[in-house]
Motif scaffolding. Structure first.
Motif, PDB file in Angstrom:
ATOM      1  N   ALA A  55       0.817  -1.214   0.000  1.00 40.21           N
ATOM      2  CA  ALA A  55       0.000   0.000   0.000  1.00 40.21           C
ATOM      3  C   ALA A  55       0.850   1.262   0.000  1.00 40.21           C
ATOM      4  O   ALA A  55       0.450   2.287  -0.547  1.00 40.21           O
ATOM      5  N   LYS A  56       2.041   1.208   0.596  1.00 42.15           N
ATOM      6  CA  LYS A  56       2.900   2.392   0.700  1.00 42.15           C
ATOM      7  C   LYS A  56       4.113   2.326  -0.218  1.00 42.15           C
ATOM      8  O   LYS A  56       4.956   3.211  -0.191  1.00 42.15           O
ATOM      9  N   ARG A  57       4.208   1.287  -1.011  1.00 43.15           N
ATOM     10  CA  ARG A  57       5.383   1.084  -1.860  1.00 43.15           C
ATOM     11  C   ARG A  57       5.258   1.871  -3.162  1.00 43.15           C
ATOM     12  O   ARG A  57       4.189   1.955  -3.762  1.00 43.15           O
ATOM     13  N   LYS A  58       6.366   2.449  -3.573  1.00 48.14           N
ATOM     14  CA  LYS A  58       6.496   3.084  -4.883  1.00 48.14           C
ATOM     15  C   LYS A  58       7.396   2.179  -5.733  1.00 48.14           C
ATOM     16  O   LYS A  58       7.991   1.242  -5.224  1.00 48.14           O
ATOM     17  N   TYR A  59       7.509   2.476  -7.010  1.00 49.58           N
ATOM     18  CA  TYR A  59       8.349   1.614  -7.848  1.00 49.58           C
ATOM     19  C   TYR A  59       9.813   1.664  -7.423  1.00 49.58           C
ATOM     20  O   TYR A  59      10.563   0.732  -7.660  1.00 49.58           O
ATOM     21  N   TYR A  60      10.224   2.745  -6.783  1.00 45.68           N
ATOM     22  CA  TYR A  60      11.619   2.902  -6.375  1.00 45.68           C
ATOM     23  C   TYR A  60      11.845   2.518  -4.906  1.00 45.68           C
ATOM     24  O   TYR A  60      12.950   2.660  -4.402  1.00 45.68           O
ATOM     25  N   SER A  61      10.822   2.032  -4.216  1.00 48.70           N
ATOM     26  CA  SER A  61      10.956   1.704  -2.795  1.00 48.70           C
ATOM     27  C   SER A  61      12.005   0.623  -2.564  1.00 48.70           C
ATOM     28  O   SER A  61      12.070  -0.355  -3.309  1.00 48.70           O
ATOM     29  N   PRO A  62      12.799   0.798  -1.516  1.00 57.25           N
ATOM     30  CA  PRO A  62      13.882  -0.160  -1.259  1.00 57.25           C
ATOM     31  C   PRO A  62      13.410  -1.339  -0.408  1.00 57.25           C
ATOM     32  O   PRO A  62      12.306  -1.345   0.135  1.00 57.25           O
ATOM     33  N   HIS A  63      14.263  -2.311  -0.328  1.00 61.07           N
ATOM     34  CA  HIS A  63      14.120  -3.351   0.679  1.00 61.07           C
ATOM     35  C   HIS A  63      15.488  -3.506   1.333  1.00 61.07           C
ATOM     36  O   HIS A  63      16.491  -3.049   0.810  1.00 61.07           O
ATOM     37  N   LEU A  64      15.499  -4.120   2.487  1.00 60.21           N
ATOM     38  CA  LEU A  64      16.741  -4.304   3.233  1.00 60.21           C
ATOM     39  C   LEU A  64      16.907  -5.779   3.536  1.00 60.21           C
ATOM     40  O   LEU A  64      16.007  -6.408   4.086  1.00 60.21           O
ATOM     41  N   HIS A  65      18.042  -6.320   3.146  1.00 59.85           N
ATOM     42  CA  HIS A  65      18.376  -7.713   3.430  1.00 59.85           C
ATOM     43  C   HIS A  65      19.478  -7.710   4.479  1.00 59.85           C
ATOM     44  O   HIS A  65      20.530  -7.103   4.278  1.00 59.85           O
ATOM     45  N   VAL A  66      19.229  -8.373   5.603  1.00 63.21           N
ATOM     46  CA  VAL A  66      20.195  -8.442   6.695  1.00 63.21           C
ATOM     47  C   VAL A  66      20.584  -9.902   6.896  1.00 63.21           C
ATOM     48  O   VAL A  66      19.717 -10.765   7.026  1.00 63.21           O
ATOM     49  N   GLU A  67      21.878 -10.156   6.896  1.00 61.22           N
ATOM     50  CA  GLU A  67      22.394 -11.498   7.165  1.00 61.22           C
ATOM     51  C   GLU A  67      23.063 -11.484   8.528  1.00 61.22           C
ATOM     52  O   GLU A  67      23.852 -10.599   8.836  1.00 61.22           O
ATOM     53  N   LEU A  68      22.732 -12.476   9.341  1.00 62.04           N
ATOM     54  CA  LEU A  68      23.280 -12.576  10.689  1.00 62.04           C
ATOM     55  C   LEU A  68      24.287 -13.719  10.732  1.00 62.04           C
ATOM     56  O   LEU A  68      23.985 -14.836  10.329  1.00 62.04           O
ATOM     57  N   ILE A  69      25.480 -13.425  11.240  1.00 59.71           N
ATOM     58  CA  ILE A  69      26.536 -14.431  11.380  1.00 59.71           C
ATOM     59  C   ILE A  69      26.938 -14.461  12.847  1.00 59.71           C
ATOM     60  O   ILE A  69      27.400 -13.446  13.386  1.00 59.71           O
ATOM     61  N   GLU A  70      26.762 -15.619  13.477  1.00 57.47           N
ATOM     62  CA  GLU A  70      27.067 -15.729  14.896  1.00 57.47           C
ATOM     63  C   GLU A  70      28.562 -15.908  15.106  1.00 57.47           C
ATOM     64  O   GLU A  70      29.195 -16.747  14.464  1.00 57.47           O
ATOM     65  N   ASN A  71      29.125 -15.095  15.993  1.00 52.42           N
ATOM     66  CA  ASN A  71      30.539 -15.194  16.343  1.00 52.42           C
ATOM     67  C   ASN A  71      30.718 -16.226  17.454  1.00 52.42           C
ATOM     68  O   ASN A  71      29.756 -16.650  18.090  1.00 52.42           O
ATOM     69  N   GLU A  72      31.958 -16.601  17.711  1.00 51.95           N
ATOM     70  CA  GLU A  72      32.249 -17.609  18.731  1.00 51.95           C
ATOM     71  C   GLU A  72      31.892 -17.135  20.137  1.00 51.95           C
ATOM     72  O   GLU A  72      31.539 -17.938  20.993  1.00 51.95           O
ATOM     73  N   ILE A 143      18.910   8.924  -9.220  1.00 55.81           N
ATOM     74  CA  ILE A 143      17.734   9.734  -8.882  1.00 55.81           C
ATOM     75  C   ILE A 143      16.744   8.905  -8.065  1.00 55.81           C
ATOM     76  O   ILE A 143      16.211   9.365  -7.057  1.00 55.81           O
ATOM     77  N   ASN A 144      16.516   7.659  -8.500  1.00 59.41           N
ATOM     78  CA  ASN A 144      15.596   6.778  -7.765  1.00 59.41           C
ATOM     79  C   ASN A 144      16.126   6.485  -6.367  1.00 59.41           C
ATOM     80  O   ASN A 144      15.349   6.411  -5.415  1.00 59.41           O
ATOM     81  N   ARG A 145      17.440   6.286  -6.241  1.00 60.74           N
ATOM     82  CA  ARG A 145      18.014   6.028  -4.923  1.00 60.74           C
ATOM     83  C   ARG A 145      17.836   7.246  -4.018  1.00 60.74           C
ATOM     84  O   ARG A 145      17.554   7.124  -2.833  1.00 60.74           O
ATOM     85  N   LYS A 146      17.973   8.433  -4.583  1.00 55.74           N
ATOM     86  CA  LYS A 146      17.778   9.652  -3.788  1.00 55.74           C
ATOM     87  C   LYS A 146      16.319   9.781  -3.354  1.00 55.74           C
ATOM     88  O   LYS A 146      16.036  10.202  -2.225  1.00 55.74           O
ATOM     89  N   LYS A 147      15.377   9.408  -4.235  1.00 52.43           N
ATOM     90  CA  LYS A 147      13.961   9.456  -3.880  1.00 52.43           C
ATOM     91  C   LYS A 147      13.630   8.499  -2.747  1.00 52.43           C
ATOM     92  O   LYS A 147      12.774   8.774  -1.920  1.00 52.43           O
ATOM     93  N   CYS A 148      14.297   7.346  -2.739  1.00 48.28           N
ATOM     94  CA  CYS A 148      13.949   6.334  -1.737  1.00 48.28           C
ATOM     95  C   CYS A 148      14.775   6.478  -0.460  1.00 48.28           C
ATOM     96  O   CYS A 148      14.602   5.678   0.465  1.00 48.28           O
ATOM     97  N   ALA A 149      15.639   7.466  -0.361  1.00 47.51           N
ATOM     98  CA  ALA A 149      16.486   7.631   0.829  1.00 47.51           C
ATOM     99  C   ALA A 149      15.685   7.727   2.124  1.00 47.51           C
ATOM    100  O   ALA A 149      16.041   7.077   3.109  1.00 47.51           O
ATOM    101  N   PRO A 150      14.582   8.492   2.177  1.00 46.95           N
ATOM    102  CA  PRO A 150      13.822   8.515   3.441  1.00 46.95           C
ATOM    103  C   PRO A 150      13.306   7.128   3.838  1.00 46.95           C
ATOM    104  O   PRO A 150      13.332   6.777   5.020  1.00 46.95           O
ATOM    105  N   GLN A 151      12.866   6.352   2.862  1.00 45.49           N
ATOM    106  CA  GLN A 151      12.398   5.002   3.164  1.00 45.49           C
ATOM    107  C   GLN A 151      13.559   4.103   3.604  1.00 45.49           C
ATOM    108  O   GLN A 151      13.376   3.238   4.466  1.00 45.49           O
ATOM    109  N   MET A 152      14.742   4.327   3.038  1.00 43.04           N
ATOM    110  CA  MET A 152      15.904   3.548   3.454  1.00 43.04           C
ATOM    111  C   MET A 152      16.235   3.828   4.915  1.00 43.04           C
ATOM    112  O   MET A 152      16.541   2.906   5.683  1.00 43.04           O
TER     113      MET A 152
END
Length: 164
Positions: A55-72, A143-152
């Motif tokens: 509902a709030k996504r634009k064509y330039y909206s970002p997503h965030l992928h986070v990978e977790l790596i457990e340390n010793e 330009i698209n990355r600059k538009k999506c900066a607030p969402q990032m």
């Protein structure tokens, strides 16, 4: 994270967190129901994906992928990658390959015409147009990355809530 001055189109980051990977995944699952109106959080093994809802996504909206790596020492190393929607990125890469392919074809044609002592001005013109088109693709992505900066930044804040 400062993305405005970065040249890369898909910003990456890394950091270490004092929490365990299980605690972070548990936080993500708790937060999933709290923010379901604005964001979608997907947890898969040791990966967390943050999306803006449709509902709030634009064509330039970002997503965030986070990978977790457990340390010793039971701390967690976090790797993150911001990017556009997968379909937008696939189309963007397709356009780059198309422009590159046309450039290479006309480069070979220009060399053939040159070696046969035939006019090759049109070939050079098409090659020049492809270079201009490639730059236009890059600047459109900026330009698209600059538009999506607030969402990032909102996705980054959401990730920080999960990592707390």
């Amino acid at each position: 994270m400062d993305i405005e001055n970065s040249i890369v189109l898909r910003p990456r980051f890394q950091k270490d967190v004092s929490k365990s990977m299980d605690a972070i995944l548990e936080n993500a699952n708790k937060l999933k129901s709290e923010v379901k109106e604005d964001y979608r959080i997907k947890v898969s093994d040791h990966h967390i994906f943050f999306f803006i809802t449709l509902a709030k996504r634009k064509y330039y909206s970002p997503h965030l992928h986070v990978e977790l790596i457990e340390n010793e020492d039971k701390t967690t190393h976090v790797k993150g990658l911001f990017g556009p929607d997968q379909t937008v990125w696939t189309f963007f890469m397709f356009m780059h390959f198309l422009v590159g392919g046309v450039f290479l074809i006309f480069m070979m044609m220009a060399y053939s015409h040159w070696s046969l002592k035939q006019p090759f001005v049109i070939d050079l013109a098409v090659m020049g147009f492809m270079v201009i088109l490639w730059f236009l693709l890059y600047f459109q992505a900026r330009i698209n990355r600059k538009k999506c900066a607030p969402q990032m930044y909102k996705l980054e804040d959401l990730m920080n809530r999960v990592l707390e």
